[in-house]
Scaffold this motif. Sequence first.
Motif, PDB file in Angstrom:
ATOM      1  N   MET A   1       0.913  -1.137  -0.134  1.00 60.49           N
ATOM      2  CA  MET A   1      -0.001   0.053  -0.064  1.00 60.49           C
ATOM      3  C   MET A   1       0.664   1.240  -0.152  1.00 60.49           C
ATOM      4  N   LEU A   2       1.840   1.310   0.719  1.00 58.91           N
ATOM      5  CA  LEU A   2       2.909   2.609   0.767  1.00 58.91           C
ATOM      6  C   LEU A   2       3.447   2.655  -0.778  1.00 58.91           C
ATOM      7  N   GLY A   3       3.705   1.193  -1.539  1.00 60.60           N
ATOM      8  CA  GLY A   3       4.283   1.368  -2.684  1.00 60.60           C
ATOM      9  C   GLY A   3       3.216   2.144  -3.485  1.00 60.60           C
ATOM     10  N   VAL A   4       1.974   1.784  -3.632  1.00 64.14           N
ATOM     11  CA  VAL A   4       0.927   2.393  -4.159  1.00 64.14           C
ATOM     12  C   VAL A   4       0.957   3.864  -4.014  1.00 64.14           C
ATOM     13  N   ALA A   5       1.103   4.134  -2.729  1.00 66.76           N
ATOM     14  CA  ALA A   5       1.057   5.719  -2.517  1.00 66.76           C
ATOM     15  C   ALA A   5       2.307   6.465  -3.109  1.00 66.76           C
TER      16      ALA A   5
ATOM     17  N   HIS B   1      -8.396   6.877  -2.168  1.00 66.38           N
ATOM     18  CA  HIS B   1      -7.957   5.798  -3.224  1.00 66.38           C
ATOM     19  C   HIS B   1      -7.306   4.416  -2.162  1.00 66.38           C
ATOM     20  N   LEU B   2      -6.562   4.860  -1.368  1.00 71.12           N
ATOM     21  CA  LEU B   2      -6.071   3.818  -0.436  1.00 71.12           C
ATOM     22  C   LEU B   2      -7.305   3.175   0.304  1.00 71.12           C
ATOM     23  N   ALA B   3      -7.946   4.187   0.964  1.00 70.58           N
ATOM     24  CA  ALA B   3      -9.112   3.317   1.719  1.00 70.58           C
ATOM     25  C   ALA B   3      -9.945   2.530   0.994  1.00 70.58           C
ATOM     26  N   ALA B   4     -10.219   2.865  -0.429  1.00 73.88           N
ATOM     27  CA  ALA B   4     -10.932   2.026  -1.360  1.00 73.88           C
ATOM     28  C   ALA B   4     -10.243   0.845  -1.312  1.00 73.88           C
ATOM     29  N   GLY B   5      -9.086   0.901  -1.598  1.00 74.14           N
ATOM     30  CA  GLY B   5      -8.114  -0.360  -1.609  1.00 74.14           C
ATOM     31  C   GLY B   5      -8.338  -1.306  -0.502  1.00 74.14           C
ATOM     32  N   LEU B   6      -8.070  -0.730   0.683  1.00 77.21           N
ATOM     33  CA  LEU B   6      -8.109  -1.544   1.937  1.00 77.21           C
ATOM     34  C   LEU B   6      -9.570  -2.045   1.920  1.00 77.21           C
ATOM     35  N   LEU B   7     -10.627  -1.466   1.797  1.00 76.25           N
ATOM     36  CA  LEU B   7     -11.904  -2.003   1.974  1.00 76.25           C
ATOM     37  C   LEU B   7     -12.237  -3.139   0.915  1.00 76.25           C
TER      38      LEU B   7
ATOM     39  N   ILE C   1      -4.141  -4.892  -7.888  1.00 74.20           N
ATOM     40  CA  ILE C   1      -4.591  -4.480  -9.321  1.00 74.20           C
ATOM     41  C   ILE C   1      -5.624  -3.381  -9.327  1.00 74.20           C
ATOM     42  N   PHE C   2      -6.348  -3.438  -8.429  1.00 75.92           N
ATOM     43  CA  PHE C   2      -7.469  -2.328  -8.270  1.00 75.92           C
ATOM     44  C   PHE C   2      -6.489  -0.955  -8.065  1.00 75.92           C
ATOM     45  N   LEU C   3      -5.623  -1.070  -7.229  1.00 77.37           N
ATOM     46  CA  LEU C   3      -5.062   0.362  -6.867  1.00 77.37           C
ATOM     47  C   LEU C   3      -4.064   0.806  -7.854  1.00 77.37           C
ATOM     48  N   VAL C   4      -3.367  -0.211  -8.619  1.00 76.55           N
ATOM     49  CA  VAL C   4      -2.431   0.384  -9.678  1.00 76.55           C
ATOM     50  C   VAL C   4      -2.856   0.323 -11.079  1.00 76.55           C
ATOM     51  N   HIS C   5      -4.109  -0.071 -11.426  1.00 77.04           N
ATOM     52  CA  HIS C   5      -4.609  -0.121 -12.564  1.00 77.04           C
ATOM     53  C   HIS C   5      -4.639   1.232 -13.142  1.00 77.04           C
ATOM     54  N   PRO C   6      -4.029   1.463 -14.502  1.00 75.65           N
ATOM     55  CA  PRO C   6      -4.274   2.751 -14.956  1.00 75.65           C
ATOM     56  C   PRO C   6      -5.515   3.553 -14.888  1.00 75.65           C
ATOM     57  N   ALA C   7      -6.493   3.064 -14.859  1.00 68.93           N
ATOM     58  CA  ALA C   7      -7.928   3.639 -14.627  1.00 68.93           C
ATOM     59  C   ALA C   7      -8.091   4.318 -13.478  1.00 68.93           C
ATOM     60  N   SER C   8      -7.228   3.859 -12.490  1.00 64.88           N
ATOM     61  CA  SER C   8      -7.158   4.569 -10.929  1.00 64.88           C
ATOM     62  C   SER C   8      -6.559   5.747 -11.065  1.00 64.88           C
ATOM     63  N   ALA C   9      -5.729   6.077 -11.912  1.00 63.65           N
ATOM     64  CA  ALA C   9      -4.573   7.437 -11.836  1.00 63.65           C
ATOM     65  C   ALA C   9      -5.644   8.442 -12.287  1.00 63.65           C
ATOM     66  N   GLU C  10      -6.738   8.504 -13.117  1.00 63.88           N
ATOM     67  CA  GLU C  10      -7.486   9.769 -13.442  1.00 63.88           C
ATOM     68  C   GLU C  10      -8.064  10.422 -12.131  1.00 63.88           C
ATOM     69  N   PRO C  11      -8.931   9.484 -11.339  1.00 57.62           N
ATOM     70  CA  PRO C  11      -9.496  10.028 -10.182  1.00 57.62           C
ATOM     71  C   PRO C  11      -8.711  10.194  -8.954  1.00 57.62           C
ATOM     72  N   VAL C  12      -7.500   9.905  -9.174  1.00 56.97           N
ATOM     73  CA  VAL C  12      -6.481  10.127  -7.893  1.00 56.97           C
ATOM     74  C   VAL C  12      -5.816  11.617  -8.273  1.00 56.97           C
TER      75      VAL C  12
END
Length: 184
Positions: free
Chosen positions: A12-16, A97-103, A124-135
Amino acid sequence: MDGRRKLFLSLMLGVAVLHAGALTGGFVWDDHTIIEANPDVRSLASVPEMFTRNYFDDRADSELFRPLVNVTLALDTALGGGEPRPLVFHITNLLLHLAAGLLLYGLFLRLALPAGVAEVAALIFLVHPASAEPVAWIVGRGDLLAAVLGFATIHLHLSGRRRPWLHGLAVLVWLLALFGKLAA
């Protein structure tokens, strides 16, 4: 804390870190209109009115209703000392975004997926390119709120098997999620 949880929290830290580039961005596209030029997000005193009118109340062609997003934007402005500071908004989006991944990870575990599968699926949910835009795009917050509140709704519903009163709370959280997504 067991090794598996430490590993997941490290990931998760890596995702951040992966999304940290968004923290240096400023306001872009609709952010200028929806945040900088929006008097509603300048003060928490506007919060009650946000639930009574459309977002672009001054434009005849607007039928957008997104009060929860505007409330969170007003909270970010307050956290920024009363001025809209892009960093505060970007940090909030990243945390959502991280909270969504944890949930989501928790949901996968509750649905009896093996821990390793749950971790990979959540990552996969957290690092998927589609997640970049809302973040990265502050106004993409509606998607993040919908994910967090949607996943929370499912958790509450599943918990309602043992505590039936949580079904009512699940409905309230789901209704709150509806106030976060754009609707026409």
